[in-house]
Structures are given as structure tokens and as C-alpha cells.
Design an enzyme around this catalytic site. Structure first.
Site, PDB file in Angstrom:
ATOM      1  N   GLN A 135      11.798  10.825  15.107  1.00  0.00           N
ATOM      2  CA  GLN A 135      12.201   9.426  15.151  1.00  0.00           C
ATOM      3  C   GLN A 135      12.665   9.031  16.546  1.00  0.00           C
ATOM      4  O   GLN A 135      12.477   7.904  16.983  1.00  0.00           O
ATOM      5  CB  GLN A 135      13.317   9.177  14.134  1.00  0.00           C
ATOM      6  CG  GLN A 135      13.427   7.756  13.658  1.00  0.00           C
ATOM      7  CD  GLN A 135      12.173   7.258  12.954  1.00  0.00           C
ATOM      8  OE1 GLN A 135      11.996   6.076  12.836  1.00  0.00           O
ATOM      9  NE2 GLN A 135      11.275   8.112  12.497  1.00  0.00           N
TER      10      GLN A 135
ATOM     11  N   HIS B 168      10.217   7.349  19.164  1.00  0.00           N
ATOM     12  CA  HIS B 168       9.683   5.986  19.037  1.00  0.00           C
ATOM     13  C   HIS B 168      10.057   5.121  20.231  1.00  0.00           C
ATOM     14  O   HIS B 168       9.254   4.327  20.707  1.00  0.00           O
ATOM     15  CB  HIS B 168      10.188   5.337  17.748  1.00  0.00           C
ATOM     16  CG  HIS B 168       9.338   5.646  16.554  1.00  0.00           C
ATOM     17  ND1 HIS B 168       8.050   5.185  16.433  1.00  0.00           N
ATOM     18  CD2 HIS B 168       9.586   6.354  15.429  1.00  0.00           C
ATOM     19  CE1 HIS B 168       7.532   5.606  15.285  1.00  0.00           C
ATOM     20  NE2 HIS B 168       8.446   6.318  14.663  1.00  0.00           N
TER      21      HIS B 168
ATOM     22  N   GLU C 154      16.976   3.590   7.646  1.00  0.00           N
ATOM     23  CA  GLU C 154      15.562   3.345   7.346  1.00  0.00           C
ATOM     24  C   GLU C 154      14.965   4.570   6.664  1.00  0.00           C
ATOM     25  O   GLU C 154      14.324   4.460   5.622  1.00  0.00           O
ATOM     26  CB  GLU C 154      14.831   3.033   8.656  1.00  0.00           C
ATOM     27  CG  GLU C 154      13.340   2.801   8.476  1.00  0.00           C
ATOM     28  CD  GLU C 154      12.609   2.676   9.793  1.00  0.00           C
ATOM     29  OE1 GLU C 154      11.457   2.201   9.793  1.00  0.00           O
ATOM     30  OE2 GLU C 154      13.175   3.070  10.841  1.00  0.00           O
ATOM     31  N   HIS C 155      15.160   5.744   7.261  1.00  0.00           N
ATOM     32  CA  HIS C 155      14.681   7.002   6.692  1.00  0.00           C
ATOM     33  C   HIS C 155      15.878   7.913   6.429  1.00  0.00           C
ATOM     34  O   HIS C 155      16.733   8.080   7.299  1.00  0.00           O
ATOM     35  CB  HIS C 155      13.735   7.732   7.654  1.00  0.00           C
ATOM     36  CG  HIS C 155      12.561   6.909   8.108  1.00  0.00           C
ATOM     37  ND1 HIS C 155      12.570   6.192   9.296  1.00  0.00           N
ATOM     38  CD2 HIS C 155      11.354   6.690   7.545  1.00  0.00           C
ATOM     39  CE1 HIS C 155      11.409   5.578   9.442  1.00  0.00           C
ATOM     40  NE2 HIS C 155      10.646   5.861   8.385  1.00  0.00           N
TER      41      HIS C 155
ATOM     42  N   ASP D 295       5.279   8.564   6.898  1.00  0.00           N
ATOM     43  CA  ASP D 295       4.751   7.685   7.940  1.00  0.00           C
ATOM     44  C   ASP D 295       3.234   7.553   7.864  1.00  0.00           C
ATOM     45  O   ASP D 295       2.675   6.533   8.262  1.00  0.00           O
ATOM     46  CB  ASP D 295       5.122   8.236   9.324  1.00  0.00           C
ATOM     47  CG  ASP D 295       6.458   7.700   9.815  1.00  0.00           C
ATOM     48  OD1 ASP D 295       7.074   6.888   9.091  1.00  0.00           O
ATOM     49  OD2 ASP D 295       6.894   8.098  10.903  1.00  0.00           O
TER      50      ASP D 295
ATOM     51  N   HIS E 161      16.596 -36.979 -17.669  1.00  0.00           N
ATOM     52  CA  HIS E 161      16.369 -35.658 -18.226  1.00  0.00           C
ATOM     53  C   HIS E 161      16.593 -35.674 -19.731  1.00  0.00           C
ATOM     54  O   HIS E 161      15.802 -35.122 -20.516  1.00  0.00           O
ATOM     55  CB  HIS E 161      17.313 -34.630 -17.575  1.00  0.00           C
ATOM     56  CG  HIS E 161      16.874 -34.161 -16.225  1.00  0.00           C
ATOM     57  ND1 HIS E 161      16.826 -34.993 -15.141  1.00  0.00           N
ATOM     58  CD2 HIS E 161      16.448 -32.937 -15.776  1.00  0.00           C
ATOM     59  CE1 HIS E 161      16.396 -34.323 -14.085  1.00  0.00           C
ATOM     60  NE2 HIS E 161      16.157 -33.060 -14.444  1.00  0.00           N
TER      61      HIS E 161
END
Length: 851
Positions: free
Chosen positions: A676, A679, A745-746, A779, A838
Site C-alpha cells: 500500500q 501507491h 480502506e483495507h 486489488d 391531500h
């Protein structure tokens, strides 16, 4: 509470600011750009226009600011995180109702901005903020006066006065003298109108020097000059030390609780306050103050053969004695021995201070400043006094990367993370570990807006211009439409096979998620409610180019769109330097049934899909990750009613949180962290260690360093790892609780009973269970989606899935018999809300049925 609170304006005179500092705190707007070092004892105002920055708030509080004043939107983030007694709430009249109980309990008072003085409003605020300080800033106050100040004080509040309305000179129509404003609250029961005044020494523990009297004139002069000035009942104004030389510097002037007496806190010079040449009229110094005076005297006059003189001259001896006495204090056991050894240590410590020109006042100021800090270091000893493993790094002492991209430190070449121990850090420090880098979305939106506007207004022309400017490619057309030329999708056979297998797995998992049946519920006889799914007709999929080719993202977005049945799929991706699109991405586009490939990136690609151009179809929803420009453009267009487009979720830098216990393989853990970290330099990487020993942690860190240096993207990894953290915990439960608060996220579980820990997970984008489930599988090819919520949004958002590409429609079918029962209920509720039409729509039918 202060008599009034001055609000510093940038043009304020320094003499006025100094005078105001003697009678209480001054409000300093954060936008005035006052250095943190100059904010001690002041209130820092973050107005509604300020960008939220918790680190900046903490910096001011750590720097000695008495309080910070924050808007409601900030309080929602800060309440319960920082000490309530250091926070005031900034309120406009219009947003009083936005204050929740949590916010109220998380602050010590409120500063309310109001167009005019409204005592009823102030009273209602006082009732809501019971036992809290209330300050009032009228935005249209033209004539500040003592009566106005008294009126607000009578309502148990205090007035805020801008420095432009204060003066050291005579009061005028537009300005009030600072001294007159201060004495507005004072009352005297004496016939001569004087005020009893206690004079105390600063510091000396606030020792009383004597009792005198003050008048309005003497107080005004003391405030302006900063010198001790009092009122003699026989001789008029008494400027202390004018003839004797025993002058006073006024540090602060305090009101007592009844506003009928005051205290002057002063630094006394010369022989002392008393006419008998003593410091105090009551008695002489004792304790530490007496020791300080003795040592100061000995510094200049001690005999050469005296022990004290020897200590002043021999710094190595003094250092040894301090260490010796500290050791003896640590080993003392009885109360008497502890007191005896502590006294010895204080003697030698004070000798060191006096030799260096440090006074008790300096020490007390340092103590007061430390006491104001809202962050704390873990408090562990230095390496020579404690094992190395016990040294977690402070949240606020992170080494910044050096110019060469490597983290500063003893070993610049070692790629290491920072370590924290949840058992020793404070609540504030823990909250800092959960925070991501601040994403200044407002700034990015303002930067990307001109790009979006140009594409919206000029279509393909603007799109091609931005592609030439940002991607350095001149294109004749920004799009490729189906059928795509065969040459654009030609890829290596092994890559094709891998993509095909990944496509099959992803499709299989996402087909299982699709909702193809209709939900029907008969809520009462004759009333049937239904819900059914329909695909979003037109979707735009953003596939980043940047520093890596990402056919996997095209798969993760394209497959669920295809499975959901979207009629039109537009894929946007930046072109390569030759104007083409990655063949791998083109192959996936063909595989998932995309109708158009847009050769553009950034905000211009988002705008083209949101509004449509001459060649780019307009879409209804935009998906996909991207840099800050892409994220800002997505946020901008989703709020534009002209676009009528939605987005998948907010996006931030990639994240992974790994929980590991002693059964974990350090090489596996390191590999997962690095997968990770590569990235980007802003990637967020966290290792939560469950009872790992120092040697086990060392093994992980060594593996991270070794594997990182073998990576092609090592320069990126070096920077992202330097900002990453290791969090030490004592149990799996504590570790997962931290993870749930972080909402990664992970989430990767390297645990002995990994599958059992999944039930504890509340917030995560995707979970990878056990040693053989690397995040890389998710992934690329296991079947789950890798487009996941970042930046803590896993608390509210799911990752992209088939349902993300579908919308749900409800229907109801009511029979005549059903309306007989349901109709009166509906008509009654419509009458209650005053909506006659109504009710009529029901009753007109009921009359026909019943007739």
C-alpha cells in the site's frame, strides 16, 4: 469572567495591546498571523471563514493560548477530544439551534455574535449554557460606554470590544478608555470611593506584599504605564518607588469575586514593598523564594572558599551533585527521607538555575506553559536510563523528511515507521493517530472550478486544450467509440489470460449481489408495497493513469456496471504520450461492454462526463478513484443542479491497516504494508501490534527496510513509510477497536484466530483474513471490489458493488377495500398538516366507494 474582552485588530497599537494584557486575556483572530509563541494567555479566534485544522488548534493550545474560540462546524469534530475548559464556541444568532448537547458539554462557554444588544437573547443563551462563560460581540455597537458594559455584566455575560473602540487616552463618542472600561464592574462601599487593593508578588507563589487603596485614576495610570500606582488617602496618587527606587512592574490586575476589591500582581524591585526594607509588610521570604534570594546574593558575594561558590565555579561538580541527589531521592523510602532528599535536590537544582540566570518566575512561567499543553509526550526515559523498546515517539515530534527524501534521524538510510503505545499516550494523542492529512477540499474545488466551467461551456474545444496543457498530447478527437479498433486492444497472451480469469471471478461475485427480484409486502389488507431495482442508465468510470497503468480499476468498475445492466458505460483515462490509451485498459473496456473511451484525465474528464460534450456522452453517475483534482471535480459537479450527476464516494490517499500478533510472519506483514505504501507518498499505512515484543517488532521493521530497498518505487515508499505508524496494543479487542475508530480502506488480519476476529469488525472497506490473504488479491482478482472508501469514510460508505450501479424504485397498489381502511388514516394526517388537497384526493375516492 473578565469585565470585557478586547478583540485584537491588525492595526492595534502595541502600547494598547500591552495595557490590555495587564487586565485579562485578549482575543486574537487566527488570521492576524500572530506567531504561536506570542499567544500565551490569549484567546485565539477561528472565525467561520477559517479552514478546519485540528493540528493548528492544538499548536496554539500547546503554545500557551488560554482558550480557542471555534465555530459550530469545528466543535462537531473537536468536542470531547480537547479539554472543554480550553474551548469557547463561536455562535451567530442564527445558528444557536445547531448546538447539540455533545457540543455544549465539550466547551466552557460561548462567544455570540449578534447585530444588536438583546438582553433576552443573552438570557436564553445563558440558560442553555448554564455554568458557562458567555461573551457578546455586537456587530453594530457604535458607542461603547461603562453603562453598556455594566448592562451586559448584569446579565452575567461580558462584552467583546474591538481594539478600535478602545483607547489609552480620554474616552470619546467612539472609543472608551481602557481603565474606565475595566472599572465599570467595580463598586466601593467607602465614602471616598476607593477600592481595597491587595498587592502580591510575582512569582513567589503569589505572596502578599501589603494592603493599599486604588482609585479610578490610579488604576487607569497603572494599566497604561505598567507601573504600580495607588491612591494615598493623604497625599493623592502614589507612584510606588518614585522616591525610594523600589518600583513595581504590574503583571496583572485582578478583580475579586464581588467586584469590590482588586489584586495587583507585581514584580517588586529594590529593597521591597515594605517601608522597613522587607519584601512584604507581613513577614519575610521563606522556602524556595528565600533560597533563590540567598543564592542570588551568594552568586556575587560568596567567599571564594565557600561551598556555594565552588558549585558556581565547577559545573561538573554541580552536575554530579544533581545526579547524586536525584538518585538518592529515587531510593528514599520514608516520608521524612523523601522530604530530606528532595530538599537537597532542590538546593542543587536552584543553584544550577541561578548560575544560568534563571529565576523562579522563569520556572513558573515554563510550568504554566507546560500545563496548558493538550498533548503529552509518552514520558519515557531517555535511552541511557531505559530499554530502547520502551521509547514510543511523540505524536508532535515527528521527523520530517530531509531534502533527499529520506527521514531525518540517526540513521537516514533505515526505512522505518513511527511507534506509539496506546497504554501511555493521551486521549488527544490517540485521536491524532486516527486523523489523516487534512484535505483542503474548498481550496481544490476553487482551483478546479475554472477547468470544469470551461469544459461545461466550450465542450470538446476546452477538453482538447486541457489535454494538450496537462497531458502534453495534441489529439484530433478526445474519444474512441465502439467498435474499438482491434489494434488498440492487443495485449500479451499471459496478461490476457490473467485479465480473463480476474474478470470471471469479479463477475461471479458481483452477479451474486444483483437484485433481480421484486420485494412485495402487504402492509395491511388491500395495500401492497413493492421495491424493485433498475440499472443506472449511463455511468462514467474514471481509471487513473498517473504513475501506474490500472486495468484492474477498469475491471472493478466496469464489471459491476455490466452486471447491473447499465445501458451506456463511458471509461475516462489519461492518454499516453503518443495519444493512445493503455492496451490493457482498452481490452477491459471491450470486455465489459464500454461504449466510449474518453482520452482525458483530471477535472476536465470529470466535467466532460458530468455535462457531456459534442463527442462525450453525459452520464448519470461517476465512479472511480483519482488525485485531488479528480476528487474536487467530482465533489463540485455532484452539487451542481445543471449537471444532475452523482458520485460513488469521497476519495483520499490509499490506506492499509494490518493487525498482527505473535503468530504473524514478519515478512508477510512487511510485504502487506509496503504493497500500500508504494501507491504514493501520501499513502496511509498502519501496523497495529498485539502484544508484540520488541524483538518481534524489530523483525517487522527490518523486513520493511529490506523489502522496501528492493522495490522499483523505493523513493515513494521511503517517504510514505516515514509518515506511517506502528500502534502497540495489549489485546485483539483493543486492536480492532482502534481499527474501527480508524475505519481503514483495507484491513488485514494476521492473527492466530483471524476468522473469529472478523465478527468484531465494524468499520472497514474490505477485510483480508489470515496470512494467505494479501490485499493484492482483492486489488486484482479474488472477486471483491477494490474501489473502497478512504479517509475514514468506511464509517458511512460501502465499497463499490453491483448495487452501486442500481437504483431502487418503490411502488404501491391499493385496492378499493384497502383504501376503505387506509384512507381515513391518510386523511386525518393530511388534515393535521393542513394539506387539504391531500385529504381531498382520498375522500373523493372514499365517497365514490361508499356510495
Amino acid at each position: 469572567m473578565s469585565v470585557f474582552l478586547p478583540l485584537l485588530e491588525s492595526a492595534a497599537d502595541s502600547a494598547l495591546v500591552d495595557a490590555l494584557g495587564r487586565i485579562g486575556p485578549v482575543i486574537v483572530p487566527s488570521l492576524v498571523q500572530v506567531p504561536v509563541s506570542d499567544t500565551c494567555g490569549r484567546y485565539i479566534l477561528f472565525d467561520h471563514d477559517s479552514s478546519f485544522d485540528l493540528d493548528k488548534v492544538v499548536d496554539f493550545l500547546d503554545g500557551g493560548a488560554e482558550k480557542v474560540i471555534i465555530p459550530v462546524s469545528w466543535a462537531k469534530e473537536i468536542a470531547g477530544t480537547l479539554p472543554a475548559d480550553r474551548i469557547l464556541l463561536l455562535l451567530d444568532v442564527a445558528n444557536v439551534s445547531a448546538v447539540t448537547d455533545k457540543i455544549r458539554e465539550g466547551v466552557s462557554g460561548v462567544l455570540i455574535k449578534t447585530p444588536a444588544l438583546d438582553l433576552d437573547l443573552i438570557s436564553s443563551v445563558m440558560r442553555f449554557f448554564s455554568d458557562s462563560s458567555v461573551y457578546v460581540l455586537p456587530t453594530t455597537l457604535e458607542s461603547p460606554s461603562q453603562s453598556t458594559i455594566r448592562k451586559i455584566l448584569g446579565a452575567k455575560a461580558a462584552l467583546v470590544l474591538p481594539t478600535s473602540q478602545l483607547t489609552l487616552g480620554a474616552s470619546t463618542k467612539d472609543q472608551i478608555n481602557v481603565g474606565e472600561a475595566f472599572v465599570s464592574a467595580l463598586t466601593s462601599d467607602r465614602r471616598d470611593g476607593l477600592f481595597a487593593t491587595v498587592v502580591s508578588s510575582y512569582p513567589q507563589g503569589g505572596k502578599s506584599l501589603g494592603l493599599v487603596y486604588s482609585s479610578v485614576e490610579s488604576i487607569k495610570e497603572s494599566i497604561v504605564t505598567g507601573k504600580g500606582v495607588y491612591q494615598s488617602r493623604k497625599h493623592g496618587l502614589w507612584r510606588k518607588g518614585e522616591t525610594s527606587g523600589a518600583t513595581q512592574d504590574v503583571v496583572h490586575i485582578f478583580l475579586d469575586c464581588d467586584s469590590d476589591a482588586i489584586e495587583f500582581s507585581v514584580i517588586q524591585h529594590g529593597s521591597g514593598f515594605c517601608h522597613l526594607n522587607r519584601l512584604s509588610c507581613f513577614d519575610d521570604l521563606y522556602g524556595l523564594s528565600a533560597l533563590e534570594r540567598t543564592l542570588q546574593s551568594r552568586l556575587s558575594s560568596a567567599p571564594e572558599d565557600s561551598y556555594t561558590k565552588r558549585l558556581f565555579n565547577d559545573q561538573s561538580l554541580l552536575r554530579s551533585k544533581i545526579m547524586e541527589e536525584a538518585d538518592e531521592l529515587c531510593h528514599a523510602e520514608t516520608k521524612e527521607d523523601v522530604a530530606f532528599e528532595a530538599a537537597d535536590l532542590l538546593y542543587f537544582a536552584m543553584t544550577r538555575c541561578v548560575a544560568a540566570g534563571v529565576s523562579l518566575a522563569d520556572i513558573e512561567r515554563s510550568l504554566d506553559k507546560k500545563a496548558k499543553k493538550v498533548t503529552r509526550r509518552p514520558g519515557n526515559a531517555k535511552p541511557q536510563f531505559a530499554p530502547k523498546a520502551a521509547q514510543p515517539t511523540s505524536v508532535y515530534s515527528v521527523a520530517a523528511p530531509a531534502a533527499n527524501g529520506k527521514p531525518n534521524g540517526a540513521d537516514n538510510d533505515f526505512i522505518r515507521m513511527r511507534t506509539f503505545d496506546l497504554s501511555v499516550i493521551s486521549k488527544v494523542e490517540r485521536s491524532q493517530l486516527l486523523r489523516r492529512p487534512v484535505l483542503k477540499s474548498d481550496e481544490m474545488i476553487s482551483k478546479v472550478k475554472p477547468i470544469v466551467d470551461e469544459v461545461r461551456d466550450r465542450g470538446d474545444t476546452a477538453l482538447l486544450e486541457f489535454t494538450a496543457k496537462f497531458d502534453k498530447v495534441n489529439l484530433s478527437s478526445p474519444v474512441l467509440h465502439t467498435p474499438f479498433p482491434d489494434e488498440t486492444t492487443q495485449i500479451e497472451e499471459n496478461v490476457r489470460q490473467a485479465i480473463d480469469k480476474a474478470y470471471a471471478n469479479i463477475r461471479k461475485f458481483h452477479e451474486a449481489q444483483a437484485e433481480n427480484s421484486t420485494l412485495k409486502v402487504e402492509t395491511m389488507p388491500g395495500v401492497v408495497c413493492s421495491r424493485f431495482a433498475r440499472p443506472i442508465a449511463r455511468v462514467g468510470l474514471y481509471v487513473p493513469g498517473g504513475t501506474a497503468i490500472l486495468p484492474s480499476t477498469a475491471l472493478m468498475l466496469g464489471v459491476p456496471a455490466q452486471v447491473a445492466g447499465c445501458q451506456e458505460i463511458v471509461i475516462a483515462t489519461p492518454p499516453k504520450s503518443d495519444g493512445s490509451v493503455s492496451a490493457e485498459v482498452m481490452y477491459v473496456a471491450k470486455l465489459v461492454g464500454a461504449s466510449t473511451v474518453l482520452k482525458a484525465g483530471g477535472g476536465q474528464a470529470v466535467a466532460a462526463m458530468a455535462y457531456g460534450t459534442q463527442t462525450v456522452p453525459k452520464v448519470d453517475k461517476i465512479f472511480g478513484p483519482g488525485n485531488q483534482w479528480v476528487t474536487a471535480a467530482k465533489m463540485l459537479v455532484q452539487n451542481d443542479t445543471d449537471a444532475l450527476v452523482s458520485i460513488d464516494m469521497p476519495a483520499g490517499p490509499s490506506e492499509v491497516l494490518v493487525i498482527a500478533d505473535s503468530t504473524s510472519n514478519p515478512d508477510f506483514v512487511a510485504a502487506d504494508l509496503l504493497s500500500q505504501a508504494e501507491h504514493g507518498i501520501d499513502s496511509q499505512v498502519v501496523l497495529v501490534a498485539v502484544n508484540l515484543t520488541s524483538s518481534e517488532l524489530d523483525a517487522v521493521e527490518k523486513a520493511v527496510d529490506l523489502q522496501a530497498k528492493a522495490l522499483s518505487r523505493v523513493d515513494i515508499v521511503r517517504q510514505s513509510v516515514a509518515k506511517s505508524i506502528i500502534v502497540k496494543t495489549s489485546s485483539v479487542e483493543e486492536a480492532v477497536k482502534f481499527s474501527n475508530d480508524y475505519a481503514p480502506e483495507h484491513l488485514i488480519l494476521h492473527l492466530k484466530e483471524a476468522s473469529q476476529a472478523v465478527s468484531l469488525v465494524q468499520n472497514a472497506g474490505s477485510v483480508f483474513v489470515g496470512p494467505y490473504s494479501p490485499e493484492s488479491c482483492g486489488d486484482y482478482a479474488s472477486g471483491t471490489n477494490h474501489t473502497l472508501p478512504t479517509n475514514g469514510y468506511a464509517r458511512q460508505f460501502s465499497g463499490v458493488n453491483t448495487l452501486s450501479f442500481q437504483k431502487h424504485i418503490t411502488s404501491q397498489e391499493v385496492s378499493a377495500d384497502g383504501l376503505k381502511v387506509l384512507g381515513p388514516i391518510v386523511a386525518t394526517l393530511a388534515d393535521c398538516e393542513g394539506l387539504d388537497a391531500h385529504a381531498n384526493a382520498v375522500r373523493i375516492r372514499l365517497r365514490q366507494i361508499l356510495n
